[in-house]
Design a protein around this motif. Structure first.
Motif, PDB file in Angstrom:
ATOM      1  N   MET A 173      10.869   5.756  -0.486  1.00 27.27           N
ATOM      2  CA  MET A 173      11.112   4.394  -0.937  1.00 27.27           C
ATOM      3  C   MET A 173      12.427   3.833  -0.396  1.00 27.27           C
ATOM      4  N   THR A 174      13.396   4.697  -0.155  1.00 32.65           N
ATOM      5  CA  THR A 174      14.627   4.232   0.495  1.00 32.65           C
ATOM      6  C   THR A 174      14.311   3.704   1.885  1.00 32.65           C
ATOM      7  N   ARG A 175      13.479   4.429   2.601  1.00 35.35           N
ATOM      8  CA  ARG A 175      13.093   3.978   3.935  1.00 35.35           C
ATOM      9  C   ARG A 175      12.318   2.659   3.857  1.00 35.35           C
ATOM     10  N   LEU A 176      11.445   2.540   2.855  1.00 35.82           N
ATOM     11  CA  LEU A 176      10.663   1.310   2.706  1.00 35.82           C
ATOM     12  C   LEU A 176      11.585   0.109   2.504  1.00 35.82           C
ATOM     13  N   LEU A 177      12.587   0.244   1.617  1.00 37.17           N
ATOM     14  CA  LEU A 177      13.520  -0.852   1.368  1.00 37.17           C
ATOM     15  C   LEU A 177      14.326  -1.193   2.622  1.00 37.17           C
ATOM     16  N   GLU A 178      14.744  -0.159   3.343  1.00 36.36           N
ATOM     17  CA  GLU A 178      15.532  -0.393   4.550  1.00 36.36           C
ATOM     18  C   GLU A 178      14.699  -1.065   5.638  1.00 36.36           C
ATOM     19  N   GLU A 179      13.428  -0.613   5.812  1.00 37.15           N
ATOM     20  CA  GLU A 179      12.560  -1.197   6.838  1.00 37.15           C
ATOM     21  C   GLU A 179      12.283  -2.671   6.528  1.00 37.15           C
ATOM     22  N   ALA A 180      11.956  -2.950   5.280  1.00 32.91           N
ATOM     23  CA  ALA A 180      11.663  -4.333   4.902  1.00 32.91           C
ATOM     24  C   ALA A 180      12.890  -5.215   5.108  1.00 32.91           C
ATOM     25  N   SER A 181      14.063  -4.706   4.748  1.00 33.30           N
ATOM     26  CA  SER A 181      15.289  -5.474   4.934  1.00 33.30           C
ATOM     27  C   SER A 181      15.574  -5.710   6.408  1.00 33.30           C
ATOM     28  N   ALA A 182      15.383  -4.665   7.229  1.00 29.99           N
ATOM     29  CA  ALA A 182      15.644  -4.797   8.660  1.00 29.99           C
ATOM     30  C   ALA A 182      14.727  -5.826   9.305  1.00 29.99           C
ATOM     31  N   ARG A 183      13.507  -5.945   8.799  1.00 32.70           N
ATOM     32  CA  ARG A 183      12.555  -6.906   9.366  1.00 32.70           C
ATOM     33  C   ARG A 183      12.668  -8.289   8.711  1.00 32.70           C
ATOM     34  N   GLY A 184      13.536  -8.393   7.711  1.00 31.58           N
ATOM     35  CA  GLY A 184      13.705  -9.660   7.038  1.00 31.58           C
ATOM     36  C   GLY A 184      12.511 -10.082   6.215  1.00 31.58           C
ATOM     37  N   GLU A 185      11.765  -9.113   5.705  1.00 31.58           N
ATOM     38  CA  GLU A 185      10.562  -9.426   4.932  1.00 31.58           C
ATOM     39  C   GLU A 185      10.836  -9.224   3.445  1.00 31.58           C
ATOM     40  N   THR A 186      10.216 -10.065   2.627  1.00 38.63           N
ATOM     41  CA  THR A 186      10.373  -9.996   1.174  1.00 38.63           C
ATOM     42  C   THR A 186       9.247  -9.173   0.569  1.00 38.63           C
ATOM     43  N   LEU A 187       9.610  -8.224  -0.262  1.00 39.45           N
ATOM     44  CA  LEU A 187       8.616  -7.376  -0.909  1.00 39.45           C
ATOM     45  C   LEU A 187       7.982  -8.111  -2.079  1.00 39.45           C
ATOM     46  N   SER A 188       6.759  -7.771  -2.401  1.00 39.89           N
ATOM     47  CA  SER A 188       6.127  -8.280  -3.612  1.00 39.89           C
ATOM     48  C   SER A 188       6.851  -7.707  -4.820  1.00 39.89           C
ATOM     49  N   SER A 189       6.670  -8.352  -5.960  1.00 36.84           N
ATOM     50  CA  SER A 189       7.344  -7.890  -7.178  1.00 36.84           C
ATOM     51  C   SER A 189       7.015  -6.435  -7.466  1.00 36.84           C
ATOM     52  N   ARG A 209       0.834  -1.220   0.000  1.00 35.71           N
ATOM     53  CA  ARG A 209       0.000   0.000   0.000  1.00 35.71           C
ATOM     54  C   ARG A 209       0.859   1.257   0.000  1.00 35.71           C
ATOM     55  N   ALA A 210       1.964   1.238   0.730  1.00 33.84           N
ATOM     56  CA  ALA A 210       2.856   2.406   0.745  1.00 33.84           C
ATOM     57  C   ALA A 210       3.440   2.650  -0.643  1.00 33.84           C
ATOM     58  N   ALA A 211       3.898   1.580  -1.296  1.00 33.20           N
ATOM     59  CA  ALA A 211       4.483   1.730  -2.637  1.00 33.20           C
ATOM     60  C   ALA A 211       3.415   2.148  -3.643  1.00 33.20           C
ATOM     61  N   GLU A 212       2.226   1.567  -3.535  1.00 33.84           N
ATOM     62  CA  GLU A 212       1.160   1.897  -4.479  1.00 33.84           C
ATOM     63  C   GLU A 212       0.717   3.342  -4.332  1.00 33.84           C
ATOM     64  N   LEU A 213       0.666   3.837  -3.097  1.00 28.72           N
ATOM     65  CA  LEU A 213       0.302   5.245  -2.882  1.00 28.72           C
ATOM     66  C   LEU A 213       1.317   6.152  -3.566  1.00 28.72           C
ATOM     67  N   ALA A 214       2.603   5.840  -3.385  1.00 27.85           N
ATOM     68  CA  ALA A 214       3.648   6.656  -4.023  1.00 27.85           C
ATOM     69  C   ALA A 214       3.557   6.577  -5.545  1.00 27.85           C
ATOM     70  N   TRP A 215       3.295   5.378  -6.090  1.00 24.59           N
ATOM     71  CA  TRP A 215       3.207   5.220  -7.546  1.00 24.59           C
ATOM     72  C   TRP A 215       2.018   5.979  -8.116  1.00 24.59           C
ATOM     73  N   ALA A 260      12.396  -2.873 -14.196  1.00 25.11           N
ATOM     74  CA  ALA A 260      11.598  -3.149 -15.396  1.00 25.11           C
ATOM     75  C   ALA A 260      11.150  -4.609 -15.421  1.00 25.11           C
ATOM     76  N   GLN A 261      12.060  -5.520 -15.043  1.00 21.14           N
ATOM     77  CA  GLN A 261      11.698  -6.944 -15.032  1.00 21.14           C
ATOM     78  C   GLN A 261      10.598  -7.234 -14.008  1.00 21.14           C
ATOM     79  N   LEU A 262      10.691  -6.599 -12.842  1.00 22.58           N
ATOM     80  CA  LEU A 262       9.682  -6.816 -11.797  1.00 22.58           C
ATOM     81  C   LEU A 262       8.334  -6.225 -12.206  1.00 22.58           C
ATOM     82  N   PHE A 263       8.367  -5.070 -12.874  1.00 20.78           N
ATOM     83  CA  PHE A 263       7.114  -4.519 -13.387  1.00 20.78           C
ATOM     84  C   PHE A 263       6.478  -5.490 -14.386  1.00 20.78           C
ATOM     85  N   ALA A 264       7.314  -6.048 -15.242  1.00 19.33           N
ATOM     86  CA  ALA A 264       6.802  -7.005 -16.234  1.00 19.33           C
ATOM     87  C   ALA A 264       6.201  -8.222 -15.535  1.00 19.33           C
TER      88      ALA A 264
END
Length: 845
Positions: free
Chosen positions: A592-608, A567-573, A639-643
């Motif tokens: 988005m830098t914070r989003l990547l860092e938070e997800a990494s710190a929690r060990g969670e995998t983001l959706s494509s 939802r955070a990424a979709e709102l930004a997009w 680009a690959q993940l968007f595809a």
């Protein structure tokens, strides 16, 4: 036989009243005063009542010596100064009246001579003269008649034996409270309120505003100025009155009216004030608004009465004129003035003055100026908050105060002991207003505290639900929420101090629920805006989103903190086009830098899709902000993940940015860039994204043009032009500008033929070059380190363009002095109703 203790007059010896004024100028006034004196069976002593064979000066001196009361009437003239004299007879008569009871009357609405102004200043400073203003001769006669009657009564009371005197009753009423310090930053407000009070059609002025904003201080200043001019002023402080039924008694006390219980007190007030031109000030009336009926009765019965009221809520009656007392001016958010300049900003001046009251050696310096400016901004220029913060200068530095303000309102306490209890802490001041609210409005205030910036009625309704409009009415009326119109829509704002207090009204669960509702609303708003920004309504959407920009950022931050990555990424997009047009891509990169860092710190995998969006924003924006960083890999993965997630337009956009990154590499990969652009063109077409298709065509055209493929470049530009001609309509999508300044779409002032002729000029130039020169043209590829050789500006036909920011743009740019190249500023003006061909991409300078 003992001699009588006092002189005994014969029946023909009445009280003599000497009348001093200029003769011709104030002849109607002199007649009115004579009638008033004679109506009381007193003897007027006037120069014109009989001819005497004596010099004028000797005559009026003799008259004065035989008179008992001095009445002075002053208009605009100082009077005649006889040869050999230093003052006029008018001033000499006043000087000779020493020791006599004096009644002074000054005419309103006339221009006075300077020497008369000086005389009146001297009279005002005397403490043995009654000083009043009048409008016309009839009013003057009424005043003289009433004042002489009171004067005689007082003299009669004074002549009674001491044993017969009733117990003394002393009233301090009517005096304006003396201020403890100079007022700061309110010159404009004072002038506006004075102007309202001077209007004959205005009978009631209410100063409204939140607690601590300075309503009482402004009322004191206005009342004091009016009183100094000789007007009759009575100041009634209602802060200690606990119920509306006691308001008449408070007014009566200040007027010296006794309540013997023999009739309605309101009737006695009317009788006491009848015929008097009076300014009645009622201070702090918000908690006794039920006494408004008393106010209306006085206004209706007393045409000469004017009221000045201070209240956090208006009285809501027909005669009322409200004046909203605003916070003091604060420094602009990005302002960095020198200390001597900053000292002239009202909020800064107040803070410094109050700080010096507790620490005389405090001063505004280059070292502490930034912190003081930050304090004034953080407190929104609210005077009480600034004073409470300044009181902490005894033990804290400005930097420490600013840091602690971020933790709540606890710092803003410890006000002066002579302040009312409710104003010794800012929390107490706000609580005073909140306690007067209905329960529904208090609950709404707690939920509205989640807004970090201005919000609309729709946003408030989404959070508060049914009854939001009524709750907002109550909050605006109580001055806890401010309202203004922006583009025909009501916009509401909470002061930072009110927001901080309101947040404390919620439990953690309630606060989290409110934040979830807040994020849900702005998620939906961004989704709707993504479509609206590509229509003819783009301008309205830009204004609305800019207004609520702080809350959009807050919503992204909350969703990220809660681990709602998608939802955070979709709102930004959804906000991509707005962020591009608004020059806010640097901000979304941080999100988005914070989003990547938070997800990494929690060990969670983001959706494509979430990872694709985050990678795109962090890499594509870094292209313009960082040097010597290899971004091709990240953008290609995006680009690959968007595809993979099925977003053809997202894939294509990432490919365009990847192409630019290839071209900006130390060794430009031209063929790779062209391949990316061709794939992006196909993906835009597959997704039905006409705006993206045009962007790819124009970017490819520029690449081929610089590579020396003039004919191919011209062909692509013509395709973009033909598409633009077909697509020209009010709902056409805009072409954003992604310059470093982030300006909105540039609108060219050149015509279509000139645009096309420019492309043809480039085509001819490219076609004329030899194969060797085409090979040498690789030197035209500037790297992000700034190595480039560009044609001289003088060799370019340079139509001028102007972007929405008002800056003029030239095509093409001058030799680049930065590390950027080929900024995709495809400013074809797509949102305009135009069929012109798109110009080539150029930076905005």
């Amino acid at each position: 036989m003992d001699a009588p203790a006092v002189s005994i007059r014969t029946p023909d010896q009445r009280i003599r009243v000497f009348v001093s004024s200029t003769l011709r100028e104030l002849e109607p006034e002199r007649r009115a005063v004579r009638e008033a004196v004679e109506s009381l069976h007193l003897a007027p002593v006037m120069f014109e009542l009989g001819a005497r064979p004596h010099p004028p000066r000797s005559l009026y001196r003799s008259y004065l010596a035989q008179s008992d009361v001095f009445v002075g009437i002053y208009g605009g003239s100082y009077g005649w100064v006889a040869p050999g004299e230093e003052v006029s007879g008018l001033e000499d008569e006043y000087a000779l009246s020493a020791g006599m009871p004096k009644l002074i009357y000054v005419k309103d609405g006339v221009t006075r001579e300077p020497r008369l102004d000086g005389l009146l200043d001297r009279i005002r400073n005397d403490d043995d003269a009654s000083y009043k203003r009048y409008g016309d001769p009839q009013e003057l006669g009424d005043l003289v008649r009433a004042d002489l009657a009171v004067l005689l009564a007082e003299r009669f009371d004074a002549s009674r034996p001491a044993a017969e005197e009733p117990p003394a009753q002393h009233y301090d009423g009517g005096r304006v409270p003396a201020p403890y310090s100079a007022i700061v930053g309110r010159a404009g407000a004072i002038a506006t309120v004075r102007e309202l009070l001077d209007r004959p059609d205005v009978r009631l002025v209410t100063l409204v505003g939140p607690g601590g904003i300075g309503k009482s201080r402004l009322a004191i200043e206005v009342a004091a100025e009016i009183a100094k001019e000789g007007a009759d002023v009575v100041f009634v402080m209602l802060e200690s009155v606990r119920s509306a039924e006691f308001v008449p008694a408070a007014i009566a006390h200040e007027l010296g009216v006794r309540d013997a219980g023999d009739g309605p007190l309101e009737d006695k007030l009317v009788t006491a004030l009848e015929g008097r031109r009076l300014l009645l000030v009622l201070d702090n009336m918000e908690h006794v608004l039920d006494a408004t009926a008393v106010v209306m009765k006085l206004i209706s019965a007393l045409p000469e009465l004017t009221l000045l009221v201070t209240s956090r809520s208006p009285l809501r009656v027909r005669p009322e004129r409200t004046y909203e007392v605003a916070p003091l001016e604060v420094p602009a958010e990005d302002a960095r003035p020198a200390p001597e300049t900053a000292a002239g900003i009202p909020s800064v001046a107040l803070f410094v003055e109050r700080a010096r009251a507790v620490r005389p050696d405090f001063g505004l310096t280059a070292a502490n100026c930034a912190a003081v400016l930050g304090i004034c901004r953080a407190l929104d220029g609210v005077p009480l908050a600034l004073e409470l913060a300044a009181a902490r200068i005894r033990t804290l530095t400005p930097e420490s105060i600013l840091q602690r303000l971020g933790t709540g309102l606890g710092l803003l306490s410890g006000g002066a002991r002579d302040l009312p209890e409710r104003q010794r802490t800012l929390t107490g001041t706000i609580l005073w207003s909140v306690d007067l609210l209905p329960a529904s409005a208090r609950a709404a205030l707690a939920r509205l505290a989640v807004f970090t910036g201005p919000f609309t009625l729709a946003a408030a309704e989404a959070l508060v639900g049914e009854g939001a409009l009524d709750a907002l009415d109550a909050l605006v009326e109580s001055s806890l929420v401010s309202q203004r119109d922006v583009g025909g829509e009501s916009v509401f704002t909470l002061l930072a101090t009110v927001r901080s207090f309101a947040a404390s009204l919620s439990t953690k669960d309630e606060w989290d629920a409110a934040r979830d509702g807040h994020a849900q609303y702005f998620f939906g708003l961004a989704h709707t805006a993504a479509h609206g920004l590509r229509t003819g309504d783009q301008g309205r959407w830009l204004v609305g989103l800019t207004l609520q920009r702080a809350d959009l950022a807050s919503a992204v931050g909350w969703l990220t903190a809660q681990g709602q990555w998608d939802r955070a990424a979709e709102l930004a997009w959804s906000l991509y086009l707005y962020l591009w047009l608004g020059g806010l891509l640097g901000q979304v990169r941080l999100w988005m830098t914070r989003l990547l860092e938070e997800a990494s710190a929690r060990g969670e995998t983001l959706s494509s899709r979430a990872e694709a969006i985050a990678l795109y924003f962090t890499r594509a924006v870094a292209f313009w902000q960082q040097q010597d960083v290899d971004l091709v890999g990240g953008l290609t993965r995006s680009a690959q993940l968007f595809a993979r997630s099925g977003d053809a337009s997202g894939e294509a956009l990432a490919l365009v940015s990847a192409a630019l990154a290839r071209l900006a590499a130390p060794v430009p990969d031209v063929q790779g860039a062209i391949g990316d652009l061709e794939r992006s063109l196909n993906r835009f077409r597959a997704g039905g994204d006409r705006w993206g298709e045009a962007m790819s065509l124009v970017t490819m055209g520029r690449v081929l043009l610089v590579a020396g493929e003039g004919e191919a470049a011209a062909s692509l530009l013509r395709k973009a032009s033909r598409w633009r001609a077909r697509k020209a309509n009010p709902s056409a999508s805009p072409s954003p500008c992604t310059t470093g300044a982030g300006h909105a779409c540039c609108r060219t002032t050149s015509t279509a033929p000139r645009r096309i002729s420019r492309a043809a000029w480039r085509s001819r130039r490219a076609s004329a070059t030899t194969k060797a020169s085409r090979t040498a043209s690789k030197d035209w590829w500037p790297s992000r380190r700034g190595r480039a050789t560009w044609p001289a500006r003088a060799s370019w036909p340079a139509p001028r363009r102007r972007c929405a920011s008002g800056r003029a743009c030239s095509m093409p740019p001058s030799p680049p002095s930065t590390d950027r190249w080929l900024r995709p500023c495809v400013r074809a003006g797509w949102a305009e109703r135009s069929t012109t061909a798109p110009p080539a991409a150029v930076p905005c300078r």
